[in-house]
Design an enzyme around this catalytic site. Sequence first.
Site, PDB file in Angstrom:
ATOM      1  N   LEU A  78      -5.091   9.028   7.744  1.00 41.17           N
ATOM      2  CA  LEU A  78      -6.393   8.353   7.801  1.00 41.17           C
ATOM      3  C   LEU A  78      -6.222   6.893   7.401  1.00 41.17           C
ATOM      4  CD1 LEU A  78      -8.723  11.121   6.339  1.00 41.17           C
ATOM      5  CD2 LEU A  78      -8.742  10.203   8.673  1.00 41.17           C
TER       6      LEU A  78
ATOM      7  N   ALA B 104      -4.366  14.750   5.382  1.00 39.09           N
ATOM      8  CA  ALA B 104      -4.031  13.459   5.992  1.00 39.09           C
ATOM      9  C   ALA B 104      -2.977  12.740   5.178  1.00 39.09           C
ATOM     10  CB  ALA B 104      -5.288  12.602   6.093  1.00 39.09           C
TER      11      ALA B 104
ATOM     12  N   LYS C 204      -9.514  -0.569  -5.956  1.00 35.78           N
ATOM     13  CA  LYS C 204      -9.536   0.075  -4.640  1.00 35.78           C
ATOM     14  C   LYS C 204     -10.882   0.727  -4.388  1.00 35.78           C
ATOM     15  CE  LYS C 204      -7.741   1.855  -0.834  1.00 35.78           C
ATOM     16  NZ  LYS C 204      -6.695   2.838  -0.594  1.00 35.78           N
TER      17      LYS C 204
ATOM     18  N   HIS D  55       2.899  14.605   1.454  1.00 36.24           N
ATOM     19  CA  HIS D  55       2.234  15.880   1.165  1.00 36.24           C
ATOM     20  C   HIS D  55       3.257  16.975   1.417  1.00 36.24           C
ATOM     21  CE1 HIS D  55      -1.954  14.439   0.887  1.00 36.24           C
ATOM     22  NE2 HIS D  55      -1.622  13.587   1.837  1.00 36.24           N
TER      23      HIS D  55
ATOM     24  N   ASP E 232       1.513   2.657   3.501  1.00 34.50           N
ATOM     25  CA  ASP E 232       0.637   3.813   3.325  1.00 34.50           C
ATOM     26  C   ASP E 232       1.442   5.105   3.376  1.00 34.50           C
ATOM     27  OD1 ASP E 232      -1.694   5.186   2.791  1.00 34.50           O
ATOM     28  OD2 ASP E 232      -2.357   5.234   4.880  1.00 34.50           O
TER      29      ASP E 232
ATOM     30  N   ARG F 100       2.294   9.465  -5.825  1.00 35.33           N
ATOM     31  CA  ARG F 100       1.986  10.744  -6.483  1.00 35.33           C
ATOM     32  C   ARG F 100       2.480  10.734  -7.939  1.00 35.33           C
ATOM     33  NH1 ARG F 100      -1.250  10.697  -2.232  1.00 35.33           N
ATOM     34  NH2 ARG F 100      -0.457  11.712  -0.362  1.00 35.33           N
TER      35      ARG F 100
ATOM     36  N   HIS G  45     -10.524   0.905   1.670  1.00 34.42           N
ATOM     37  CA  HIS G  45     -10.308   1.919   2.713  1.00 34.42           C
ATOM     38  C   HIS G  45     -11.513   1.816   3.642  1.00 34.42           C
ATOM     39  CE1 HIS G  45      -8.709   5.807   4.337  1.00 34.42           C
ATOM     40  NE2 HIS G  45      -9.898   5.742   4.899  1.00 34.42           N
TER      41      HIS G  45
ATOM     42  N   HIS H 249       0.871  -1.199   0.000  1.00 34.58           N
ATOM     43  CA  HIS H 249       0.000   0.000   0.000  1.00 34.58           C
ATOM     44  C   HIS H 249       0.894   1.230   0.000  1.00 34.58           C
ATOM     45  CE1 HIS H 249      -3.894   2.091   1.348  1.00 34.58           C
ATOM     46  NE2 HIS H 249      -2.992   3.046   1.176  1.00 34.58           N
TER      47      HIS H 249
ATOM     48  N   HIS I 105       1.597   5.327  -1.730  1.00 30.50           N
ATOM     49  CA  HIS I 105       1.232   6.504  -2.542  1.00 30.50           C
ATOM     50  C   HIS I 105       2.502   7.111  -3.119  1.00 30.50           C
ATOM     51  CE1 HIS I 105      -2.923   6.517  -0.981  1.00 30.50           C
ATOM     52  NE2 HIS I 105      -2.351   6.047   0.105  1.00 30.50           N
TER      53      HIS I 105
ATOM     54  N   HIS J 261      -4.689  -0.799   5.670  1.00 28.78           N
ATOM     55  CA  HIS J 261      -4.224  -0.052   6.849  1.00 28.78           C
ATOM     56  C   HIS J 261      -5.174  -0.164   8.048  1.00 28.78           C
ATOM     57  CE1 HIS J 261      -6.819   2.807   4.846  1.00 28.78           C
ATOM     58  NE2 HIS J 261      -5.907   3.224   4.011  1.00 28.78           N
TER      59      HIS J 261
HETATM   60  C1  NCD Z   1      -3.600   8.975   1.878  1.00 28.77           C
HETATM   61  C2  NCD Z   1      -3.130  10.015   0.865  1.00 28.77           C
HETATM   62  O1  NCD Z   1      -2.629  11.063   1.283  1.00 28.77           O
HETATM   63  O2  NCD Z   1      -3.235   9.760  -0.347  1.00 28.77           O
HETATM   64  N1  NCD Z   1      -3.658   9.596   3.165  1.00 28.77           N
HETATM   65  C3  NCD Z   1      -3.618   8.960   4.353  1.00 28.77           C
HETATM   66  O3  NCD Z   1      -3.774   9.620   5.383  1.00 28.77           O
HETATM   67  N2  NCD Z   1      -3.418   7.666   4.445  1.00 28.77           N
HETATM   68  C4  NCD Z   1      -4.900   8.414   1.454  1.00 28.77           C
HETATM   69  C5  NCD Z   1      -5.270   7.147   2.200  1.00 28.77           C
HETATM   70  O4  NCD Z   1      -4.672   6.095   2.004  1.00 28.77           O
HETATM   71  O5  NCD Z   1      -6.210   7.201   3.009  1.00 28.77           O
HETATM   72 ZN    ZN Z   2      -3.282   4.990   1.525  1.00 25.86          ZN
END
Ligand code: NCD
Ligand code: ZN
Length: 344
Positions: free
Chosen positions: A214, A258, A94, A246, A242, A12, A131, A8, A10, A169
């Site tokens: 989150l 988040a 997802k 940001h 996860d 970007r 999620h 899992h 991210h 998560h």
């Molecule tokens: C994730 C994100 O920023 O893309 N944020 C997070 O708090 N985990 C989205 C997600 O997986 O919920």
């Molecule tokens: Zn995530």
Amino acid sequence: MRRPDDWHLHLRDGAALHAVLPFSAARFARAMVMPNLTPPLTTTEAALAYRRRILAALPSGVKFEPLMTLYLTDTTPAAEVERAQASGCVLGCKLYPAGATTHADAGVSDVRRIDAVLSRMAELGMVLQVHGEVTDPAVDVFDREASFIDAVLAPLAERHRQLRIVFEHITTRAAVDFVLSGRSGIAATVTAQHLLMNRNALFAGGLRPHHYCLPPLKAEVHRAALLSAVAGGNPRLFLGTDSAPHARHAKEAPRGCAGIFSAHAGIELYAEAFESAGALERLEAFASCHGADFYGLPRNSATLTLVKEPWEVPERYPFGADELVPLRAGERIAWRLARPSAAQ
Ligand code: NCD
Ligand code: ZN
């Protein structure tokens, strides 16, 4: 240890992708890359194009396999799931409840609307990644996962008994119980932050936006339940960082968003967690075997070496034109990655 996978992640896009990808690629052989871009990756074509951008962003000579997943909406056609499956590169779909998290506005408003798609996924053996939080603003933020199990996930898993599901998560004792005692074909990813921190970390010495993700961190009983479950070695539980980068200004804001960035220590932080539970010998199966087994992929044959030697995490990393505050910024992590040797 056997080289791990991140189930899992991210990554970007654009400059942000270039900034964070090397951290994951230095540790993990493969990662399940989340589709919550803007716009979201709702088609196979978009997912494959993103996969190509990830491969093109890899530092030269670095091997890393992005595994893709489609972003389900109220109107995803079953034919799209068939295309995804046929591509060979998309392993799952997802489910974001609409509005549940970052870039989830286009998510599913009511899972009953996608029952036909879920049936087709079950037939094709495509994994549903969930999620798991309800979005009802009347439900306490810290109860949204437990509430989701009763209101949505348990009935869904019963309606689609052949559907393979990853509860992403997980953060609560209720989720651990649901996954470990559920029917076959149900598994979960667990992040390092939910193993290492409880919700006090959101307020330690002041409001801590870089500890906000989150689902949010939970009370100590839940952290303890998660840690003891992973330390117990159950094959239904596997690593999913996860890691969700940001820009600093987007986190340190009146409505800070988040997501916790942890890819800079994506395996090291888990080593700390497992060591704290006296279960370091269970780390490898959790990080490198259970996920591959669940998804029906071969386990990696390459290895990775962790050394117990503390290092100080930088306060910031570059993030395109912005900067990024990593988990543990300015603090120590007990384990570090061994420098790659010729033997690896
Ligand atoms: C994730 C994100 O920023 O893309 N944020 C997070 O708090 N985990 C989205 C997600 O997986 O919920
Ligand atoms: Zn995530």
